[in-house]
Every structure is written in C-alpha cells, then in structure tokens.
Design an enzyme around this catalytic site. Structure first.
Site, PDB file in Angstrom:
ATOM      1  N   GLU A 163       0.897  -1.117   0.008  1.00  0.00           N
ATOM      2  CA  GLU A 163       0.030   0.024  -0.055  1.00  0.00           C
ATOM      3  C   GLU A 163       0.847   1.129   0.013  1.00  0.00           C
ATOM      4  O   GLU A 163       0.388   2.351   0.445  1.00  0.00           O
ATOM      5  CB  GLU A 163      -0.979  -0.052   1.426  1.00  0.00           C
ATOM      6  CG  GLU A 163      -1.827  -1.256   1.425  1.00  0.00           C
ATOM      7  CD  GLU A 163      -2.695  -1.708   0.215  1.00  0.00           C
ATOM      8  OE1 GLU A 163      -2.638  -0.768  -0.589  1.00  0.00           O
ATOM      9  OE2 GLU A 163      -3.408  -2.402   0.178  1.00  0.00           O
ATOM     10  N   GLY A 284     -13.378   2.597 -18.523  1.00  0.00           N
ATOM     11  CA  GLY A 284     -14.435   3.019 -18.499  1.00  0.00           C
ATOM     12  C   GLY A 284     -14.946   3.200 -19.909  1.00  0.00           C
ATOM     13  O   GLY A 284     -15.941   3.479 -20.192  1.00  0.00           O
ATOM     14  N   ASP A 359      -2.106  -2.195  -9.740  1.00  0.00           N
ATOM     15  CA  ASP A 359      -2.074  -3.542  -9.363  1.00  0.00           C
ATOM     16  C   ASP A 359      -2.096  -4.345 -10.627  1.00  0.00           C
ATOM     17  O   ASP A 359      -2.668  -4.208 -11.739  1.00  0.00           O
ATOM     18  CB  ASP A 359      -3.878  -3.888  -8.742  1.00  0.00           C
ATOM     19  CG  ASP A 359      -3.698  -3.648  -7.321  1.00  0.00           C
ATOM     20  OD1 ASP A 359      -2.583  -2.788  -6.704  1.00  0.00           O
ATOM     21  OD2 ASP A 359      -4.858  -3.619  -6.811  1.00  0.00           O
ATOM     22  N   ASP A 474      -4.689  -7.328   3.890  1.00  0.00           N
ATOM     23  CA  ASP A 474      -6.014  -7.463   3.081  1.00  0.00           C
ATOM     24  C   ASP A 474      -7.341  -7.575   4.078  1.00  0.00           C
ATOM     25  O   ASP A 474      -8.246  -7.205   3.402  1.00  0.00           O
ATOM     26  CB  ASP A 474      -5.839  -8.871   2.489  1.00  0.00           C
ATOM     27  CG  ASP A 474      -4.688  -8.728   1.200  1.00  0.00           C
ATOM     28  OD1 ASP A 474      -4.129  -7.636   0.897  1.00  0.00           O
ATOM     29  OD2 ASP A 474      -4.235  -9.744   0.885  1.00  0.00           O
TER      30      ASP A 474
END
Length: 558
Positions: A163, A284, A359, A474
C-alpha cells in the site's frame, strides 16, 4: 481458489503471452513486476497446478453450452462471443500445459532475459507502518526475500512496500490495547521502513506522490558516494528544479547506515487516473468488456461497459474486435501524457523517470483489454519519434544517480494518504489481537529452546506462519471497503484462533518438553491448512535480529 484461477487465466497467462509477443519481435515491456511471496507460493502449490486445468475446462464447456443456447435463440453475435471465450480459455489451457503447469517459470524466463524486473513485496502484504515490532517488519521483508530467491532464483532488488506504506524512524506508541489484557508496552524508538529494507539489501521501493511533496531535501554527504550522486553544482541545481520533483529517485534519509541507503521512486499522479479510474479512465471506455455483468451458469461476460453508470439491464453486446481497436488509441493517449509530464526535462543532463504503479490484476481481470494495452504501449514507444524509452527502476539506478536525500513523513497511497484504511473504528479490533501475537512470537523466537529439537522448530515455524497470515493488510482493506467483509473477518479470526492454538501447544511443549497425541494431530491439521513458506525462519523474529546490513547476494539459488 476461484479468485486465483481467474487471475491466472485472465491476467498472468495473458501477460506472459504479451511478453512473448514482444520478445518475438525484439521488443520488451521492461516493467517492474511484483510477484508477491504469497502469489509465488500459490502458483507453485500442487493443488493449484492440479485444479487450474479443471477450472479452465469448465469455462470451455460453459462457452460451448452458451454458444449452443445463443444459436438456438438466433442470437448470432452472442454465439460468436461465446466462441471467443472458447478460444480464449483454450489458449489459456494450451499456454499452461506448454509451461508444464509452471507459470512462475514463464515469468522467470523474461526476468532472466532482462525483459522485465521481478520485484517482491511484504511476505503477506503486512502494512508495515502499523506492525507492532521492528522484528515483525524485518521478518515480513526477510521472509519475502527468501521466498523470492527460492522461486525466482535471484535476490530482488526492489520491493512493493504494501500500500506504499511508509513510516520514518522515531518514537511509536501502540494505538490500541491488547485483547488478551496483557500490558501494553510503553512507547519506544522504532526504526524506519527504509532501515529494514536496507538491512535486507533492497535497493528501492515506491512511495505515493504526497510523501515526496511533503518531504524535505537534506544535504547529501557527497564524499561518501564516490560519484553515486551528482557532485557538480549545475547537475545538483537541476535535480532541485520544480519539474524534477516527482520524476527522479531519492535516497531515503534517516538514522541508519547511509553507506547502504535505499532509494524511493515517487508515483506519478498524471498517468495514474487514466488507468485506475473506471469512470473517467481507459477501463470506462464504452467498447470495453463490462466486468460486473455475467451470464450464469458459466460466468462468461457478453456485454460492454456501454457508458458511465449505465444500469446492468441496459448494457449492450460486447464486440472484442472493436475493443481491441480502442486499445491502440488509448496507448497513444497514455504515451502523450508521459511526453507532457517529462518534456520539460528532456534536455537535463540526467533524464527524468516516470513511475506509474498499478495492481497487476487490473490488467486482464478487472480491465480485460489491459494486457493488449500494455503490449500497445511497448509498440507505440518503440516507434515514437521522441526519445522516451521503457526502463526498469533497477536499470535506471545502474545508469544514473539519485537526486540526493529526502526525509519523508508517514503515509500511504490509501485514502487521505494516511493509515486510516487499515486503522479505523471498523478495523482497530484486529490490531488488539495482532500486537500481543507479535510480542509473544518475538519472546519465543528470542529464546533458544525452540531450536533444540525438530518438534520445537516445527511448532514455532507454524506459529510464525500464523502470525504472518494474521498480519495481512488485506483483512483490514476488505473490511473497510466492504468488498468482502464477512470473508475477511472469517479469515482473520481463523488465523487468530489457529495462532492461539499453536501458542497453547508451544506453551505445553515449553513446560513438558513434549506434546500430547491430540495436540500433535491438531498441529498437523493446521500445518496442512497453512503450509505457506515451508522454510520460514523463526530467527527472523528474535529481538534485534539482523539489525545490521547483510550482503544478501552472497547466497546463490539455482
């Protein structure tokens, strides 16, 4: 298992296909690819290797059944898309079989050839700013390094700090009490994340934009570096220019051995939103495959995004060929953004570097066309008229100096740039269990009794495994976001219960020098369930363990 199968079929194998296509044409992506220690253990596990082909075969059968259904209902285009899924999963099975079921071997090939740079992560993605002991931070890193070397065959030069979490050295207090009512230790002086990384010979990690913008430059001890940082006045002045701040690496300042200083690369904010955002970014795009709408049974997707916030019932059919065409335009747009970000530094003596971390499962799993986009980026840059090139962070560091030292505040790339995603009123209870578990593990591992017998080593190794699994960030992330709260709470509580069971077994062994048949049976059951990191080393958790830099490259792994 279903999540791992989806990622293997939709991200890892397609990414290997992209890397192979580029290698065939004399090109390379040169990405920094984090294959986390847990993922490496999962992909190497015999259960995954046995079950993955069955999963893919189920997807192929479902596609054939869908095709028959659509033909019967005169839905020719949907039948064509069903054939597309048949071909997609057949290719995945063929690729998996060609690798002999060893996906890691595929990535290792490109790493060995210098076409990608595989880096590591915390052993179980433990969020390092909130871990309760320096030894736990070090053990997350040391275990990760050992696992990486076992699977990849060489020492990792870089790490994805989970993170982008960073905490500098200084006084630290436990933010919550212990659930077992043991006394909370007083505040104590902590090492910085950079020191733990330096001690494990990690060259670089990544931090979020704001940590660099809020940090402050400190005088660089040039005499120590023998040319490793710029020494001439003109070059040093260039590294302080405003346009350079996010586009160059820095040594991390802190009270640790600067002769082995570790480096940070800042995250570029301009390019990130274009790839991350499902609303305004590339994923998108109306023509791209919609992630959420699936046809059951089988779970195949036949609909496109269609538009921002379009209702599920109004999604329109997906056309793979049209989606593939849109990828090229988005690759061109991304390269142009990179050009705009770096243009002001083109004439600098040391070239700027832009880092866009994402990611890996965004590419293929969440954004189906993502691997095609990565390939298009490599091909677009190869033909680009201006001199922009893809490079790994380690390759850049081998060629160019750092821009001096930077002292940074604590933070992450999470909400508000702080620790709040992982420590908040919904998740703080998890740390009331993690902290006493860390302290108990350190106490046991600091002694010598565990290492006097095979049984002692066996018990304490499992204790360490359960602690590592308990520390995974997580669980807090899934609770905070609500993505899979029940699952995360169940997993956390299961590992906590098992930690306490192994703890009780150790306490019995410590008292009696042996364990009961029932305890032996239960320990075997827990070992079978959680057999990650077979070579886990309890000495990593001993008080003050590895508090100095070691040359980790001295050990060769074949």
């Amino acid at each position: 298992m279903e999540w791992l199968h989806e990622a293997a079929a939709e991200t890892y194998l397609p990414l290997l296909r992209v890397l192979g296509n580029l290698e065939r044409d004399g090109l390379a992506l040169h990405c920094n690819l984090n294959l986390s220690p847990i993922l490496l253990e999962q992909l190497a596990h015999p259960v995954f290797k046995a079950e993955f082909p069955k999963y893919v075969e189920r997807k192929i059968v479902a596609a054939r059944e869908d095709e028959a259904f659509f033909i019967q209902n005169n839905e020719a285009h949907l039948a064509e898309t069903a054939r597309f899924w048949n071909q997609f999963f057949t290719a995945a099975l063929d690729d998996f079989n060609a690798l002999g079921g060893d996906i890691i071997k595929g990535f290792r090939h490109f790493n060995d050839a210098g076409l990608i740079d595989i880096i590591t992560c915390g052993a179980t993605h433990g969020y390092m700013p909130l871990l309760g002991t320096d030894e736990s931070v070090r053990a997350q890193i040391r275990t990760a390094v050992n696992t990486h070397r076992r699977h990849i065959g060489r020492h990792p030069r870089g790490i994805w700090a989970p993170e982008c979490g960073y905490r500098p050295a200084g006084m630290w207090s436990y933010p919550v009490p212990n659930a077992d009512h043991t006394p909370t230790p007083p505040p104590f002086d902590r090492i910085g994340v950079e020191q733990a990384l330096s001690e494990s010979d990690i060259d670089f990690f990544y931090v979020d934009t704001h940590l660099v913008e809020e940090g402050h430059r400190v005088p660089s001890p040039y005499e120590l570096w023998n040319g490793a940082v710029p020494t001439d006045e003109q070059t040093e002045r260039m590294t302080h220019a405003p346009h350079r701040s996010l586009y160059q690496p820095y040594f991390v300042d802190g009270p640790y051995d600067k002769s082995h200083a570790t480096t940070i690369f800042p995250r570029d904010p301009r390019t990130g939103i274009q790839v991350w955002s499902g609303d305004s970014g590339y994923p998108g795009e109306a023509q791209y495959l919609d992630f959420h709408k699936k046809r059951w049974p089988g779970g195949h997707r036949y609909w496109r995004v269609t538009g921002a916030r379009v209702d599920m019932g109004d999604k329109e059919p997906y056309y793979p060929q049209e989606a593939a065409e849109r990828v090229k335009g988005h690759a061109n747009h991304f390269v142009h953004l990179v050009y705009q970000a770096l243009e002001s530094g083109f004439n600098d003596g040391i070239p700027p570097i832009l880092c866009s971390p994402f990611d890996a499962e965004l590419f293929g799993h969440w954004w189906f066309e993502g691997p095609l986009w990565l390939e298009a980026i490599a091909r677009t840059l190869h033909e680009y008229p201006i001199g922009i090139e893809l490079t790994s962070c380690s390759h850049y560091l081998d060629r160019y100096p750092r821009a001096g030292f930077l002292a940074m505040p604590e933070g992450s790339w999470g909400a508000e740039g702080s620790n709040q995603v992982w420590m908040n009123p919904e998740t703080s209870w998890t740390y009331t269990h993690i902290y006493p578990a860390e302290l108990f593990t350190r106490d046991v591992c600091s002694g010598t009794k565990w290492d006097h017998s095979d049984l002692g080593r066996r018990i304490v190794r499992q204790l360490c495994r359960e602690l590592l699994l308990l520390e995974s960030s997580d669980w807090q992330f899934l609770i905070t976001t609500g993505a899979a709260r029940d699952y995360a709470e169940l997993r956390f509580l299961t590992h906590n219960d098992q930690f306490n069971e192994v703890k009780a077994i150790w306490q019995g062994f410590d008292t009696n020098g042996d364990i009961t048949l029932e305890q032996d049976k239960r320990l075997a059951e827990i070992e079978l369930r959680d057999n990650v990191f077979p070579d886990v080393d309890p000495s990593f958790w001993a008080a003050g363990a590895h508090a100095t830099h070691e040359d980790m490259h001295a050990v060769s792994v074949e």
